[in-house]
Design a protein around this motif. Sequence first.
Motif, PDB file in Angstrom:
ATOM      1  N   GLY A 102     -50.906 -30.031 -70.755  1.00  0.00           N
ATOM      2  CA  GLY A 102     -49.629 -30.612 -70.385  1.00  0.00           C
ATOM      3  C   GLY A 102     -49.868 -31.996 -69.822  1.00  0.00           C
ATOM      4  N   TYR A 103     -48.972 -32.927 -70.097  1.00  0.00           N
ATOM      5  CA  TYR A 103     -49.097 -34.287 -69.572  1.00  0.00           C
ATOM      6  C   TYR A 103     -47.693 -34.774 -69.278  1.00  0.00           C
ATOM      7  CZ  TYR A 103     -51.367 -38.817 -68.851  1.00  0.00           C
ATOM      8  OH  TYR A 103     -51.861 -39.973 -68.295  1.00  0.00           O
ATOM      9  N   ALA A 116     -42.057 -26.479 -67.901  1.00  0.00           N
ATOM     10  CA  ALA A 116     -43.367 -26.853 -68.437  1.00  0.00           C
ATOM     11  C   ALA A 116     -44.446 -25.899 -67.930  1.00  0.00           C
ATOM     12  CB  ALA A 116     -43.710 -28.283 -68.053  1.00  0.00           C
ATOM     13  N   ILE A 117     -44.384 -25.539 -66.657  1.00  0.00           N
ATOM     14  CA  ILE A 117     -45.344 -24.588 -66.100  1.00  0.00           C
ATOM     15  C   ILE A 117     -45.245 -23.252 -66.832  1.00  0.00           C
ATOM     16  CG2 ILE A 117     -45.905 -23.208 -64.054  1.00  0.00           C
ATOM     17  CD1 ILE A 117     -45.107 -25.667 -62.366  1.00  0.00           C
ATOM     18  N   GLN A 118     -44.032 -22.784 -67.044  1.00  0.00           N
ATOM     19  CA  GLN A 118     -43.830 -21.521 -67.756  1.00  0.00           C
ATOM     20  C   GLN A 118     -44.353 -21.610 -69.189  1.00  0.00           C
ATOM     21  OE1 GLN A 118     -39.556 -21.335 -67.126  1.00  0.00           O
ATOM     22  NE2 GLN A 118     -39.787 -19.604 -65.733  1.00  0.00           N
ATOM     23  N   VAL A 125     -48.067 -26.260 -75.528  1.00  0.00           N
ATOM     24  CA  VAL A 125     -48.461 -27.601 -75.109  1.00  0.00           C
ATOM     25  C   VAL A 125     -47.214 -28.347 -74.679  1.00  0.00           C
ATOM     26  CG1 VAL A 125     -49.442 -29.798 -75.863  1.00  0.00           C
ATOM     27  CG2 VAL A 125     -50.444 -27.651 -76.661  1.00  0.00           C
ATOM     28  N   GLN A 126     -47.278 -29.023 -73.540  1.00  0.00           N
ATOM     29  CA  GLN A 126     -46.131 -29.763 -73.032  1.00  0.00           C
ATOM     30  C   GLN A 126     -46.514 -31.218 -72.808  1.00  0.00           C
ATOM     31  OE1 GLN A 126     -42.720 -28.382 -72.042  1.00  0.00           O
ATOM     32  NE2 GLN A 126     -43.605 -27.236 -73.731  1.00  0.00           N
ATOM     33  N   LEU A 127     -45.903 -32.112 -73.574  1.00  0.00           N
ATOM     34  CA  LEU A 127     -46.184 -33.537 -73.447  1.00  0.00           C
ATOM     35  C   LEU A 127     -44.888 -34.297 -73.188  1.00  0.00           C
ATOM     36  CD1 LEU A 127     -48.672 -34.078 -76.420  1.00  0.00           C
ATOM     37  CD2 LEU A 127     -49.230 -33.680 -74.023  1.00  0.00           C
ATOM     38  N   HIS A 128     -44.935 -35.226 -72.255  1.00  0.00           N
ATOM     39  CA  HIS A 128     -43.795 -36.116 -72.027  1.00  0.00           C
ATOM     40  C   HIS A 128     -43.485 -36.840 -73.339  1.00  0.00           C
ATOM     41  CE1 HIS A 128     -41.623 -39.655 -70.565  1.00  0.00           C
ATOM     42  NE2 HIS A 128     -41.376 -38.975 -69.453  1.00  0.00           N
ATOM     43  N   PRO A 129     -42.198 -37.049 -73.663  1.00  0.00           N
ATOM     44  CA  PRO A 129     -41.842 -37.713 -74.929  1.00  0.00           C
ATOM     45  C   PRO A 129     -42.577 -39.032 -75.162  1.00  0.00           C
ATOM     46  CG  PRO A 129     -39.883 -36.820 -73.903  1.00  0.00           C
ATOM     47  CD  PRO A 129     -41.000 -36.614 -72.918  1.00  0.00           C
ATOM     48  N   SER A 193     -49.148 -21.611 -89.861  1.00  0.00           N
ATOM     49  CA  SER A 193     -49.913 -20.994 -90.942  1.00  0.00           C
ATOM     50  C   SER A 193     -49.635 -21.672 -92.286  1.00  0.00           C
ATOM     51  CB  SER A 193     -49.573 -19.503 -91.025  1.00  0.00           C
ATOM     52  OG  SER A 193     -50.227 -18.890 -92.110  1.00  0.00           O
ATOM     53  N   LYS A 194     -48.356 -21.892 -92.588  1.00  0.00           N
ATOM     54  CA  LYS A 194     -47.984 -22.474 -93.877  1.00  0.00           C
ATOM     55  C   LYS A 194     -48.458 -23.921 -94.018  1.00  0.00           C
ATOM     56  CE  LYS A 194     -43.873 -19.619 -94.741  1.00  0.00           C
ATOM     57  NZ  LYS A 194     -42.397 -19.618 -94.911  1.00  0.00           N
ATOM     58  N   LEU A 195     -48.459 -24.652 -92.894  1.00  0.00           N
ATOM     59  CA  LEU A 195     -48.856 -26.065 -92.948  1.00  0.00           C
ATOM     60  C   LEU A 195     -50.329 -26.274 -92.622  1.00  0.00           C
ATOM     61  CD1 LEU A 195     -45.760 -27.778 -91.271  1.00  0.00           C
ATOM     62  CD2 LEU A 195     -46.224 -27.432 -93.702  1.00  0.00           C
ATOM     63  N   HIS A 196     -51.036 -25.171 -92.349  1.00  0.00           N
ATOM     64  CA  HIS A 196     -52.470 -25.235 -92.023  1.00  0.00           C
ATOM     65  C   HIS A 196     -52.719 -26.139 -90.816  1.00  0.00           C
ATOM     66  CE1 HIS A 196     -53.472 -24.163 -96.507  1.00  0.00           C
ATOM     67  NE2 HIS A 196     -52.736 -23.246 -95.898  1.00  0.00           N
ATOM     68  N   LEU A 197     -51.876 -25.975 -89.796  1.00  0.00           N
ATOM     69  CA  LEU A 197     -52.009 -26.739 -88.557  1.00  0.00           C
ATOM     70  C   LEU A 197     -52.485 -25.808 -87.451  1.00  0.00           C
ATOM     71  CD1 LEU A 197     -48.664 -28.750 -88.816  1.00  0.00           C
ATOM     72  CD2 LEU A 197     -50.962 -29.554 -89.414  1.00  0.00           C
ATOM     73  N   SER A 198     -53.138 -26.377 -86.449  1.00  0.00           N
ATOM     74  CA  SER A 198     -53.735 -25.533 -85.417  1.00  0.00           C
ATOM     75  C   SER A 198     -52.867 -25.349 -84.183  1.00  0.00           C
ATOM     76  CB  SER A 198     -55.097 -26.099 -84.991  1.00  0.00           C
ATOM     77  OG  SER A 198     -54.950 -27.409 -84.462  1.00  0.00           O
ATOM     78  N   ASP A 199     -51.942 -26.278 -83.912  1.00  0.00           N
ATOM     79  CA  ASP A 199     -51.151 -26.141 -82.701  1.00  0.00           C
ATOM     80  C   ASP A 199     -49.824 -26.890 -82.825  1.00  0.00           C
ATOM     81  OD1 ASP A 199     -51.658 -28.918 -82.149  1.00  0.00           O
ATOM     82  OD2 ASP A 199     -53.550 -28.376 -81.205  1.00  0.00           O
ATOM     83  N   ARG A 200     -49.009 -26.765 -81.777  1.00  0.00           N
ATOM     84  CA  ARG A 200     -47.672 -27.361 -81.773  1.00  0.00           C
ATOM     85  C   ARG A 200     -47.722 -28.883 -81.781  1.00  0.00           C
ATOM     86  NH1 ARG A 200     -43.807 -23.528 -79.544  1.00  0.00           N
ATOM     87  NH2 ARG A 200     -42.526 -25.237 -78.778  1.00  0.00           N
ATOM     88  N   THR A 201     -48.735 -29.445 -81.148  1.00  0.00           N
ATOM     89  CA  THR A 201     -48.843 -30.909 -81.132  1.00  0.00           C
ATOM     90  C   THR A 201     -49.014 -31.442 -82.544  1.00  0.00           C
ATOM     91  OG1 THR A 201     -49.832 -30.850 -78.922  1.00  0.00           O
ATOM     92  CG2 THR A 201     -50.129 -32.865 -80.204  1.00  0.00           C
ATOM     93  N   GLN A 202     -49.887 -30.802 -83.317  1.00  0.00           N
ATOM     94  CA  GLN A 202     -50.062 -31.213 -84.710  1.00  0.00           C
ATOM     95  C   GLN A 202     -48.768 -31.016 -85.494  1.00  0.00           C
ATOM     96  OE1 GLN A 202     -53.414 -29.419 -86.641  1.00  0.00           O
ATOM     97  NE2 GLN A 202     -54.910 -30.585 -85.449  1.00  0.00           N
ATOM     98  N   ALA A 203     -48.043 -29.945 -85.192  1.00  0.00           N
ATOM     99  CA  ALA A 203     -46.775 -29.691 -85.882  1.00  0.00           C
ATOM    100  C   ALA A 203     -45.767 -30.798 -85.561  1.00  0.00           C
ATOM    101  CB  ALA A 203     -46.213 -28.331 -85.472  1.00  0.00           C
ATOM    102  N   ALA A 204     -45.725 -31.214 -84.310  1.00  0.00           N
ATOM    103  CA  ALA A 204     -44.810 -32.290 -83.917  1.00  0.00           C
ATOM    104  C   ALA A 204     -45.172 -33.600 -84.613  1.00  0.00           C
ATOM    105  CB  ALA A 204     -44.843 -32.471 -82.398  1.00  0.00           C
ATOM    106  N   ILE A 205     -46.468 -33.891 -84.671  1.00  0.00           N
ATOM    107  CA  ILE A 205     -46.925 -35.101 -85.351  1.00  0.00           C
ATOM    108  C   ILE A 205     -46.564 -35.042 -86.833  1.00  0.00           C
ATOM    109  CG2 ILE A 205     -48.980 -36.410 -86.044  1.00  0.00           C
ATOM    110  CD1 ILE A 205     -50.234 -35.488 -83.363  1.00  0.00           C
ATOM    111  N   TYR A 206     -46.794 -33.893 -87.439  1.00  0.00           N
ATOM    112  CA  TYR A 206     -46.452 -33.697 -88.855  1.00  0.00           C
ATOM    113  C   TYR A 206     -44.960 -33.991 -89.076  1.00  0.00           C
ATOM    114  CZ  TYR A 206     -45.691 -31.351 -93.345  1.00  0.00           C
ATOM    115  OH  TYR A 206     -45.344 -31.073 -94.639  1.00  0.00           O
ATOM    116  N   ALA A 207     -44.106 -33.432 -88.213  1.00  0.00           N
ATOM    117  CA  ALA A 207     -42.663 -33.603 -88.374  1.00  0.00           C
ATOM    118  C   ALA A 207     -42.277 -35.076 -88.286  1.00  0.00           C
ATOM    119  CB  ALA A 207     -41.928 -32.791 -87.310  1.00  0.00           C
ATOM    120  N   HIS A 208     -42.862 -35.801 -87.338  1.00  0.00           N
ATOM    121  CA  HIS A 208     -42.549 -37.225 -87.195  1.00  0.00           C
ATOM    122  C   HIS A 208     -43.050 -38.029 -88.395  1.00  0.00           C
ATOM    123  CE1 HIS A 208     -40.777 -37.629 -83.163  1.00  0.00           C
ATOM    124  NE2 HIS A 208     -41.517 -36.578 -82.833  1.00  0.00           N
TER     125      HIS A 208
END
Length: 216
Positions: A102-103, A116-118, A125-129, A193-208
Amino acid sequence: MDKISVLIVDDHGVVRQGLRTYLELLDDIVIVGEAENGLEAVEQVSRHQPDIVLMDLEMPEMNGIEATRQTLALNASTKVIVLTSFSDDEMVFPAIEAGATGYLLKDVDPSKLHQAIQAVHAGEVQLHPDIMKKLIQRVSASQIESVPAADDLTPRELEVLSLIALGKSNREIATTLSISEKTVKTHVGNILSKLHLSDRTQAAIYAHKHGLAPDE
């Protein structure tokens, strides 16, 4: 209900007291200690093995980046949320590379900090926008373009992906889409799984990168 144990680390006593005063009002959180520098933080982690460490970066004795590394070496199950005034690259990426999940900036709304703590305790993963934007800019297009296209995602999975890109937690996504958190977790798992990504951060980057992230 098991409470989330939290260690507060900041070299300013007023900041520590403010965080403690707010967090102690919450039914699902217990404060197990405070530390005013990185060295003391590592000692407290060894003693208390907290679920979450709220970690400042600029501190005497040992900075938050090294304290994060040593914290995770001591107890891999502890999660570190960096809570700082800094959003510049020199601080952001070393902290993330050290293992912080988290950042957040210190001007974060208290309710958002609680969420974010929860979320981090639940494995998210919790990142400031602003941090997410910097991370997206840093990641090269080739790292994301090498994964499959989003054609196999269902309409609901695309909705979930767009909300991940906005930094929403599972709880916030569930509320927005009027579905259960369990269903959200299933969708997130399918997306990764479908996008072969490891975490939510990568998913967010992919979406952008692929124009799948809406404006807030």
